[in-house]
Design a protein around this motif. Sequence first.
Motif, PDB file in Angstrom:
ATOM      1  N   LEU A  74      -5.424  12.952  26.632  1.00 33.38           N
ATOM      2  CA  LEU A  74      -4.426  14.018  26.659  1.00 33.38           C
ATOM      3  C   LEU A  74      -3.520  13.897  27.881  1.00 33.38           C
ATOM      4  O   LEU A  74      -2.293  14.030  27.780  1.00 33.38           O
ATOM      5  CB  LEU A  74      -5.099  15.380  26.679  1.00 33.38           C
ATOM      6  N   LEU A  75      -4.132  13.662  29.061  1.00 32.80           N
ATOM      7  CA  LEU A  75      -3.343  13.556  30.291  1.00 32.80           C
ATOM      8  C   LEU A  75      -2.356  12.403  30.187  1.00 32.80           C
ATOM      9  O   LEU A  75      -1.205  12.505  30.627  1.00 32.80           O
ATOM     10  CB  LEU A  75      -4.270  13.366  31.495  1.00 32.80           C
ATOM     11  N   ASN A  76      -2.820  11.350  29.590  1.00 34.20           N
ATOM     12  CA  ASN A  76      -1.972  10.192  29.355  1.00 34.20           C
ATOM     13  C   ASN A  76      -0.760  10.569  28.485  1.00 34.20           C
ATOM     14  O   ASN A  76       0.387  10.215  28.779  1.00 34.20           O
ATOM     15  CB  ASN A  76      -2.837   9.129  28.655  1.00 34.20           C
ATOM     16  N   LEU A  77      -1.004  11.338  27.435  1.00 33.93           N
ATOM     17  CA  LEU A  77       0.077  11.801  26.564  1.00 33.93           C
ATOM     18  C   LEU A  77       1.031  12.721  27.323  1.00 33.93           C
ATOM     19  O   LEU A  77       2.257  12.581  27.240  1.00 33.93           O
ATOM     20  CB  LEU A  77      -0.502  12.522  25.342  1.00 33.93           C
ATOM     21  N   VAL A 115       6.070  22.635  32.610  1.00 34.62           N
ATOM     22  CA  VAL A 115       5.053  21.620  32.297  1.00 34.62           C
ATOM     23  C   VAL A 115       3.735  22.297  31.895  1.00 34.62           C
ATOM     24  O   VAL A 115       3.091  21.906  30.918  1.00 34.62           O
ATOM     25  CB  VAL A 115       4.843  20.675  33.507  1.00 34.62           C
ATOM     26  N   ARG A 116       3.351  23.316  32.641  1.00 32.59           N
ATOM     27  CA  ARG A 116       2.095  24.007  32.297  1.00 32.59           C
ATOM     28  C   ARG A 116       2.168  24.615  30.906  1.00 32.59           C
ATOM     29  O   ARG A 116       1.219  24.533  30.132  1.00 32.59           O
ATOM     30  CB  ARG A 116       1.788  25.086  33.342  1.00 32.59           C
ATOM     31  N   ASN A 117       3.303  25.250  30.585  1.00 31.93           N
ATOM     32  CA  ASN A 117       3.430  25.874  29.268  1.00 31.93           C
ATOM     33  C   ASN A 117       3.336  24.849  28.133  1.00 31.93           C
ATOM     34  O   ASN A 117       2.686  25.100  27.115  1.00 31.93           O
ATOM     35  CB  ASN A 117       4.763  26.628  29.157  1.00 31.93           C
ATOM     36  N   ILE A 118       4.003  23.723  28.341  1.00 32.33           N
ATOM     37  CA  ILE A 118       3.948  22.677  27.302  1.00 32.33           C
ATOM     38  C   ILE A 118       2.522  22.141  27.172  1.00 32.33           C
ATOM     39  O   ILE A 118       2.001  21.969  26.073  1.00 32.33           O
ATOM     40  CB  ILE A 118       4.938  21.537  27.645  1.00 32.33           C
ATOM     41  N   ARG A 119       1.885  21.904  28.328  1.00 29.99           N
ATOM     42  CA  ARG A 119       0.503  21.401  28.287  1.00 29.99           C
ATOM     43  C   ARG A 119      -0.425  22.414  27.582  1.00 29.99           C
ATOM     44  O   ARG A 119      -1.289  22.022  26.794  1.00 29.99           O
ATOM     45  CB  ARG A 119      -0.008  21.096  29.696  1.00 29.99           C
TER      46      ARG A 119
END
Lengths: 258, 258
Positions: free
Chosen positions: B195-198, B222-226
């Motif tokens: 996931l982190l890679n994506l 970024v947090r919201n998308i993650r």
Amino acid sequence: MTSGSDPNRPMILGGPTVILVEPQLGENIGAVARAMLNCGLTDLRLVRPRDGWPNPRAVASAAGADQVLDQAQLFPNVDYAVADLQRVYATTARNRGMTQHIFNPRAAAAEMREQWNAGLKIGLLFGPERTGLINDQLSLADALIAVPLNPAFASLNLAQAVLLICYEWFVTTPEAPPERLLRTGQSQPATKADLLNLFEHLERELDACRFFSTPDKRPSMVRNIRNAFERMSLTEQEVRTFHGIVAGLAGRRKGNGA
Amino acid sequence: MTSGSDPNRPMILGGPTVILVEPQLGENIGAVARAMLNCGLTDLRLVRPRDGWPNPRAVASAAGADQVLDQAQLFPNVDYAVADLQRVYATTARNRGMTQHIFNPRAAAAEMREQWNAGLKIGLLFGPERTGLINDQLSLADALIAVPLNPAFASLNLAQAVLLICYEWFVTTPEAPPERLLRTGQSQPATKADLLNLFEHLERELDACRFFSTPDKRPSMVRNIRNAFERMSLTEQEVRTFHGIVAGLAGRRKGNGA
């Protein structure tokens, strides 16, 4: 099972929308309406019912759940039927090899109740009798519901599947009756004083008829008898009845043996 | 709902005896057998079925639950039908004004499972379709079971009542599937490294196309998308698909914008 309906008792209403996709038999649509109203659900949507709508066979099998049929809405496809909903659960009996969350009806009901309490519009999607929903329709759902059944014989008809899921919903209603209770008819549960009074009456008469053969066994025998009576959860009326039984039996013995 | 039966999967069997007292319609007896086998129950007893026994209409509605019908036993009265049982639950829709413990199907199933595990023989007593059990028959029971339903519209047929109670029994079987799970088809759930890679791939491309208009808002965006991606519970295969989507979209833009 006898109907327990009572039109004088409050109708408990409210819950998810039920969407039947291409249902084939009018009888099944009526049976679904009946299953829904049993559980307080009234919002029924039909996507392309095979035999048209309205359908007199549905009325015949609805067993009085006419209000559900009368309000049923017709849709030309599933997309339109779910358009205004915010959470959709699709029912399926088969593993389609897709990646989706899958709930049993109980877990789904718990989640739906939370969503309902938060004001969300929820739908339950059921496929045609023989084939079930197709993968593109399952993909419209936030999650799937599968009823846990004997894996070697899992055979529910449409209305039974609707009933089991709606039943689990109804169990989560605040108005649902408690899981267990002692139904006591007209009489109240006896108090402990009532019971002790009965025990002492019984033990007095048992002493009088020399029921306790050896004095050292009396305490444990008394406890065993008291335990058995405690398990009965007697009402006030029943305590009076047992007083009568003890008095009657003792009187007969005394009368006969005098 | 489509049948999910698979004769190659293990039959989960065992549970209380179902006793139908004076059932009227053969169709209902067959539907009861079907409901029972769905939930792993096979021991059916019939007390004076109105239209005699065997009954071809029962076979027609059993939908393949023939083994239940073939083994069904006939009894001349309820006393004989429950004689070898140690715990009996009677189903009722009405408050008869008698003093008895009353359970909903879930609480009854929990109690029956404990009794079953202790080796007790358990029976479930169901009355005739229209009238239900009479008070003398209810008095044979250790406790009653009532299905919680909309009090203003409580209308179950015999097989539906059997199904709901047997379903609750089946849910207590150790073999019953879990309440919820993520069904992932052929692919395994992605690891956090996947996931982190994506995420890093996506954010790199978003930086490249100047998606983040103001640098100070980048961290929260970024947090919201993650978070949105985390809620997807992606599989390994789906992570690869999203890498392809990001690469594809970014490549197209680079190609167009060059």
